[in-house]
Design an enzyme around this catalytic site. Sequence first.
Site, mmCIF file in Angstrom:
data_model
loop_
_atom_site.group_PDB
_atom_site.id
_atom_site.type_symbol
_atom_site.label_atom_id
_atom_site.label_comp_id
_atom_site.label_asym_id
_atom_site.label_seq_id
_atom_site.Cartn_x
_atom_site.Cartn_y
_atom_site.Cartn_z
ATOM 1 C CG ASN A 65 -1.705 1.246 1.408
ATOM 2 O OD1 ASN A 65 -1.784 2.058 0.490
ATOM 3 N ND2 ASN A 65 -2.309 1.407 2.583
ATOM 4 C CD1 TRP A 66 3.388 0.782 -2.963
ATOM 5 C CD2 TRP A 66 3.822 2.120 -4.708
ATOM 6 N NE1 TRP A 66 4.157 0.072 -3.839
ATOM 7 C CE2 TRP A 66 4.436 0.874 -4.929
ATOM 8 C CE3 TRP A 66 3.943 3.119 -5.682
ATOM 9 C CZ2 TRP A 66 5.181 0.598 -6.083
ATOM 10 C CZ3 TRP A 66 4.680 2.838 -6.829
ATOM 11 C CH2 TRP A 66 5.293 1.593 -7.014
ATOM 12 C CE LYS A 67 -0.143 3.291 4.678
ATOM 13 N NZ LYS A 67 -0.200 3.409 6.121
ATOM 14 C CG HIS A 120 -5.896 2.214 4.854
ATOM 15 N ND1 HIS A 120 -5.527 3.131 5.806
ATOM 16 C CD2 HIS A 120 -4.888 1.311 4.790
ATOM 17 C CE1 HIS A 120 -4.335 2.798 6.279
ATOM 18 N NE2 HIS A 120 -3.930 1.700 5.682
ATOM 19 C CD GLU A 156 -3.072 5.663 6.470
ATOM 20 O OE1 GLU A 156 -2.976 5.722 5.231
ATOM 21 O OE2 GLU A 156 -2.211 5.100 7.194
ATOM 22 C CD GLU A 160 -3.787 -2.281 7.030
ATOM 23 O OE1 GLU A 160 -2.683 -2.594 6.563
ATOM 24 O OE2 GLU A 160 -4.346 -1.194 6.801
ATOM 25 N N GLY A 170 2.136 2.232 10.720
ATOM 26 C CA GLY A 170 3.144 3.281 10.593
ATOM 27 C C GLY A 170 3.816 3.655 11.904
ATOM 28 C CB SER A 180 4.656 -1.908 12.007
ATOM 29 O OG SER A 180 4.280 -0.559 12.209
ATOM 30 N N GLY A 199 2.704 -1.141 4.268
ATOM 31 C CA GLY A 199 2.832 0.286 3.986
ATOM 32 C C GLY A 199 4.290 0.670 3.788
ATOM 33 N N GLY A 200 4.907 1.172 4.854
ATOM 34 C CA GLY A 200 6.284 1.680 4.794
ATOM 35 C C GLY A 200 7.269 0.754 4.103
#
Length: 250
Positions: free
Chosen positions: A10-12, A95, A97, A167, A173, A213, A234-235
């Site tokens: 998930n590149w966000k 998501h 976010e 999640e 994150g 994470s 993500g990261g």
Amino acid sequence: MARRKIIAGNWKMNKTPSEAKELVETLKPLVNNPDVDVVYCVPAIDITTVGEAIKGTNVMLGAENMSDQDKGAYTGEISAAMLLDAGVKFVIIGHSERRGYYHEDDAFLNRKVLKAFENGLTPILCCGESLEQRESGVTLDWIRLQIKSDLQGVTREQAASMVIAYEPIWAIGTGKTATSDQAEEVCGAIRKTIAEIYDEETAEKIRIQYGGSMNAGNCKELLAKPDIDGGLIGGAALKPDFGKIVNYDK
Ligand code: PGA
């Protein structure tokens, strides 16, 4: 029947189109694993570029969001049909976010899930609890409520083909991963909820990811759990580390 693992990045809101192209090239030699489905969920502006760059590879294309409407006067929105035509197969829906910052509620997300299926896209539906909810002991009730609300009207065949990502919000994150036992407990409860709504067979087929994470260091233990069929990353999806997660079994 063993479920095939699915590792999705998930590149966000990261990577311009030219940076996206570069990242795909960097990751190309690292993300081959014939036993794993690999997906890049990328910003809408990067979809065409990444679609081109992954041609001839095992990587599949995903989007991070989608409209609940078909077409028309919805300035700034992107429809399921547009995504499909651009080569997208998966779409992240709900998501935390989007739920948090953009106030997307379960009724709205349910419409998006149905719209994705109507157009031949596979939803990666996210759910997860806050730290306050975990500490007050309502995690499993909350997750069940999210799943039941978001899957209203979804058929058993559709449910069997989709992906759910668990999640925990406090793990996203933050570098604070859920322990593999915590993650397994909730992923198992999600599978049980699917069995309650549909049946055992559907619950055996649906793929459930853990996200929050996940990295090269902790993926192996998480992915060894019986109810964890993959990761939403993500990261670490923006780094060569992603290749190590895809090859967690090597
Ligand atoms: P993270 O993000 O891996 O950076 O925690 C996961 C996600 O939000 O999907």
